[in-house]
Design a protein around this motif. Structure first.
Motif, PDB file in Angstrom:
ATOM      1  N   LEU A   1       0.826  -1.207   0.000  1.00  0.00           N
ATOM      2  CA  LEU A   1       0.000   0.000   0.000  1.00  0.00           C
ATOM      3  C   LEU A   1       0.861   1.258   0.000  1.00  0.00           C
ATOM      4  N   ILE A   2       1.958   1.230   0.777  1.00  0.00           N
ATOM      5  CA  ILE A   2       2.857   2.390   0.822  1.00  0.00           C
ATOM      6  C   ILE A   2       3.510   2.616  -0.537  1.00  0.00           C
ATOM      7  N   ALA A   3       3.831   1.506  -1.221  1.00  0.00           N
ATOM      8  CA  ALA A   3       4.516   1.610  -2.507  1.00  0.00           C
ATOM      9  C   ALA A   3       3.570   1.893  -3.665  1.00  0.00           C
ATOM     10  N   LEU A   4       2.265   1.783  -3.435  1.00  0.00           N
ATOM     11  CA  LEU A   4       1.293   1.898  -4.525  1.00  0.00           C
ATOM     12  C   LEU A   4       1.459   3.171  -5.361  1.00  0.00           C
ATOM     13  N   PRO A   5       1.569   4.365  -4.750  1.00  0.00           N
ATOM     14  CA  PRO A   5       1.692   5.577  -5.576  1.00  0.00           C
ATOM     15  C   PRO A   5       2.879   5.532  -6.534  1.00  0.00           C
ATOM     16  N   TYR A   6       3.993   4.999  -6.060  1.00  0.00           N
ATOM     17  CA  TYR A   6       5.206   4.986  -6.877  1.00  0.00           C
ATOM     18  C   TYR A   6       5.107   3.976  -8.020  1.00  0.00           C
ATOM     19  N   VAL A   7       4.246   2.946  -7.834  1.00  0.00           N
ATOM     20  CA  VAL A   7       4.037   1.972  -8.897  1.00  0.00           C
ATOM     21  C   VAL A   7       3.370   2.620 -10.101  1.00  0.00           C
ATOM     22  N   VAL A   8       2.450   3.561  -9.849  1.00  0.00           N
ATOM     23  CA  VAL A   8       1.734   4.208 -10.947  1.00  0.00           C
ATOM     24  C   VAL A   8       2.341   5.549 -11.322  1.00  0.00           C
ATOM     25  N   GLY A   9       3.416   5.958 -10.629  1.00  0.00           N
ATOM     26  CA  GLY A   9       4.142   7.159 -11.033  1.00  0.00           C
ATOM     27  C   GLY A   9       3.677   8.443 -10.391  1.00  0.00           C
ATOM     28  N   VAL A  10       3.407   8.427  -9.094  1.00  0.00           N
ATOM     29  CA  VAL A  10       2.999   9.635  -8.381  1.00  0.00           C
ATOM     30  C   VAL A  10       3.531   9.532  -6.957  1.00  0.00           C
ATOM     31  N   ASP A  11       3.565  10.647  -6.262  1.00  0.00           N
ATOM     32  CA  ASP A  11       4.001  10.593  -4.866  1.00  0.00           C
ATOM     33  C   ASP A  11       2.807  10.859  -3.947  1.00  0.00           C
ATOM     34  N   TRP A  12       3.031  10.730  -2.644  1.00  0.00           N
ATOM     35  CA  TRP A  12       1.946  10.893  -1.687  1.00  0.00           C
ATOM     36  C   TRP A  12       1.440  12.339  -1.618  1.00  0.00           C
ATOM     37  N   LYS A  13       2.295  13.296  -1.948  1.00  0.00           N
ATOM     38  CA  LYS A  13       1.855  14.683  -1.957  1.00  0.00           C
ATOM     39  C   LYS A  13       0.764  14.890  -3.000  1.00  0.00           C
TER      40      LYS A  13
ATOM     41  N   ILE B   1      -1.279  12.639  -4.081  1.00  0.00           N
ATOM     42  CA  ILE B   1      -2.495  11.966  -3.627  1.00  0.00           C
ATOM     43  C   ILE B   1      -3.215  12.817  -2.586  1.00  0.00           C
ATOM     44  N   ARG B   2      -2.448  13.415  -1.666  1.00  0.00           N
ATOM     45  CA  ARG B   2      -3.068  14.280  -0.656  1.00  0.00           C
ATOM     46  C   ARG B   2      -3.766  15.465  -1.309  1.00  0.00           C
ATOM     47  N   THR B   3      -3.182  15.968  -2.386  1.00  0.00           N
ATOM     48  CA  THR B   3      -3.814  17.079  -3.103  1.00  0.00           C
ATOM     49  C   THR B   3      -5.157  16.651  -3.672  1.00  0.00           C
ATOM     50  N   GLU B   4      -5.204  15.457  -4.265  1.00  0.00           N
ATOM     51  CA  GLU B   4      -6.458  14.957  -4.827  1.00  0.00           C
ATOM     52  C   GLU B   4      -7.487  14.717  -3.721  1.00  0.00           C
TER      53      GLU B   4
ATOM     54  N   HIS C   1      -4.191   2.546 -17.032  1.00  0.00           N
ATOM     55  CA  HIS C   1      -4.286   1.986 -18.379  1.00  0.00           C
ATOM     56  C   HIS C   1      -5.499   2.541 -19.131  1.00  0.00           C
ATOM     57  N   PHE C   2      -6.580   2.825 -18.402  1.00  0.00           N
ATOM     58  CA  PHE C   2      -7.782   3.364 -19.028  1.00  0.00           C
ATOM     59  C   PHE C   2      -7.723   4.874 -19.206  1.00  0.00           C
ATOM     60  N   GLY C   3      -6.582   5.485 -18.914  1.00  0.00           N
ATOM     61  CA  GLY C   3      -6.408   6.900 -19.186  1.00  0.00           C
ATOM     62  C   GLY C   3      -6.590   7.813 -18.007  1.00  0.00           C
ATOM     63  N   VAL C   4      -6.811   7.277 -16.811  1.00  0.00           N
ATOM     64  CA  VAL C   4      -6.925   8.129 -15.622  1.00  0.00           C
ATOM     65  C   VAL C   4      -5.522   8.564 -15.216  1.00  0.00           C
ATOM     66  N   PRO C   5      -5.275   9.853 -15.001  1.00  0.00           N
ATOM     67  CA  PRO C   5      -3.948  10.296 -14.550  1.00  0.00           C
ATOM     68  C   PRO C   5      -3.526   9.582 -13.269  1.00  0.00           C
ATOM     69  N   ALA C   6      -2.219   9.497 -13.053  1.00  0.00           N
ATOM     70  CA  ALA C   6      -1.683   8.690 -11.954  1.00  0.00           C
ATOM     71  C   ALA C   6      -2.207   9.127 -10.589  1.00  0.00           C
ATOM     72  N   ALA C   7      -2.214  10.427 -10.322  1.00  0.00           N
ATOM     73  CA  ALA C   7      -2.629  10.907  -9.000  1.00  0.00           C
ATOM     74  C   ALA C   7      -4.103  10.587  -8.710  1.00  0.00           C
ATOM     75  N   PRO C   8      -5.042  10.924  -9.615  1.00  0.00           N
ATOM     76  CA  PRO C   8      -6.438  10.546  -9.362  1.00  0.00           C
ATOM     77  C   PRO C   8      -6.645   9.033  -9.294  1.00  0.00           C
ATOM     78  N   ALA C   9      -5.879   8.267 -10.109  1.00  0.00           N
ATOM     79  CA  ALA C   9      -6.010   6.806 -10.076  1.00  0.00           C
ATOM     80  C   ALA C   9      -5.619   6.260  -8.710  1.00  0.00           C
ATOM     81  N   ALA C  10      -4.488   6.734  -8.188  1.00  0.00           N
ATOM     82  CA  ALA C  10      -4.042   6.272  -6.867  1.00  0.00           C
ATOM     83  C   ALA C  10      -4.995   6.741  -5.773  1.00  0.00           C
ATOM     84  N   ALA C  11      -5.463   7.996  -5.872  1.00  0.00           N
ATOM     85  CA  ALA C  11      -6.385   8.527  -4.861  1.00  0.00           C
ATOM     86  C   ALA C  11      -7.701   7.753  -4.873  1.00  0.00           C
ATOM     87  N   THR C  12      -8.221   7.451  -6.055  1.00  0.00           N
ATOM     88  CA  THR C  12      -9.451   6.668  -6.170  1.00  0.00           C
ATOM     89  C   THR C  12      -9.276   5.305  -5.527  1.00  0.00           C
TER      90      THR C  12
END
Length: 347
Positions: free
Chosen positions: A21-33, A35-38, A292-303
């Motif tokens: 779970l901690i590594a999830l953002p970095y897998v899709v190419g975003v950081d926790w900052k 995600i917090r913004t989203e 893969h379906f076109g959602v940007p990395a930050a919203p995808a991780a936040a969702t």
């Protein structure tokens, strides 16, 4: 497996889930900052609506439980589901522990062991059927989205979906008819003869299982299959709607077919037994598919994290509160029943 070994495996499993779970953002190419913004865009109204959809899903599943265990009330079914989910979410292979808790709570409400066993078996069968059907629905959704443009790949996917639907129909017929159940058992026995030694041995031990399941559950299924099916369909629909709501809340828009496909993959990945309820594994796969379906990395991780909170994280404190309430009520009833009775004597 002794208690110490189980404790070690549980600890390792939970740590593995946390690491994923901690590594999830970095897998899709975003950081926790990011995600917090989203997450910061969420309004109180959106959180309230998502919570209502989550509660409605839990409420829908109570119809599955009350249909499988005559006499069970919806509030009690809600508590059973909450506590069982919490246990399953904390332990790898937590289903067995969840069954033990279910037996303890249901017996405390006056239900017999045989009725509880049948209920556990029936709900297990309906969950298996839904898990077989969801991949087929997901494959069809992927075909609709055009994710599988290669005709050969699309054809194989369509055949896989048809095969899964066929299996569900076959199992449903076997549960409905004793003759069909005997036919399925004979078919499984024939298939087992052509398998390698280990899977053949596993299927041989299951010889007659379909007929046995039918004989044990036929009474409940005959009278309650409609309620079981309606409750399960409503529950899964609300879970998919919750995923769509999480996407909308963070400003990510994809089509309904894509949402269905992501939901189906997410539910399949929760069956991974490496971590409790597939935690970490399902989130990583879900976020990757959204990207893969076109959602940007930050919203995808936040969702994904928001959806995981409602389908995994929040269930543990909810189950803990339900267990505490049941325990306190049982203790109070026990103390009340054990207190000496007093009679008033007229002088």
């Amino acid at each position: 497996m002794n208690r110490q070994t189980r404790a070690v495996l549980s600890t390792v499993s939970l740590l593995g889930a946390a690491a994923l779970l901690i590594a999830l953002p970095y897998v899709v190419g975003v950081d926790w900052k990011g995600i917090r913004t989203e997450m910061g865009h969420l309004s109180a109204i959106e959180v309230a609506l998502l919570t209502l959809v989550w509660l409605a899903g839990l409420g829908a599943y109570t119809f599955v439980l009350t249909a499988s265990l005559p006499g069970l009330t919806h509030p009690h079914a809600f508590m059973l589901n909450a506590v069982g989910s919490a246990v399953s979410n904390l332990l790898p292979f937590g289903g067995a522990a969840g069954v033990a808790v279910t037996f303890a709570m249901a017996r405390g409400w006056g239900h017999g062991n045989a009725a509880i066993a049948v209920s556990t078996l029936v709900t297990g069968v309906w969950n298996v059927l839904s898990r077989l059907l969801l991949p087929a629905v997901g494959i069809v959704a992927l075909l609709i989205t055009g994710v599988l443009p290669d005709p050969r790949t699309a054809g194989m996917a369509a055949l896989a979906a048809a095969a899964l639907v066929g299996i569900v129909v076959l199992l449903a017929l076997a549960l409905r008819s004793e003759a069909a159940a005997r036919t399925v058992d004979r078919w499984l026995r024939t298939v087992a003869l052509h398998l390698p030694h280990r899977p053949r041995a596993l299927m041989s031990r299951a010889d007659g299982a379909m007929l046995d399941v039918r004989n044990k559950t036929v009474g409940v299924l005959r009278t309650s299959w409609r309620s079981l099916t309606a409750g399960m369909v409503a529950y899964l629909t609300l879970q998919a709607l919750l995923l769509k709501g999480c996407l909308v809340a963070v400003g990510a828009e994809i089509g309904i077919a894509e949402v269905v496909a992501v939901f189906a993959i997410n539910r399949m990945l929760t069956t991974a037994v490496i971590t409790p309820s597939g935690a970490g594994i399902s989130e990583t796969g879900t976020a990757a598919l959204l990207v893969h379906f076109g959602v940007p990395a930050a919203p995808a991780a936040a969702t994904t994290i928001l959806y995981s909170f409602y389908t995994y994280g929040i269930e543990m404190p909810t189950g803990g509160l339900a267990w505490a309430g049941w325990t306190l009520r049982r203790r109070r009833n026990h103390n009340g029943s054990s207190a000496p009775s007093r009679t008033l004597v007229k002088k």
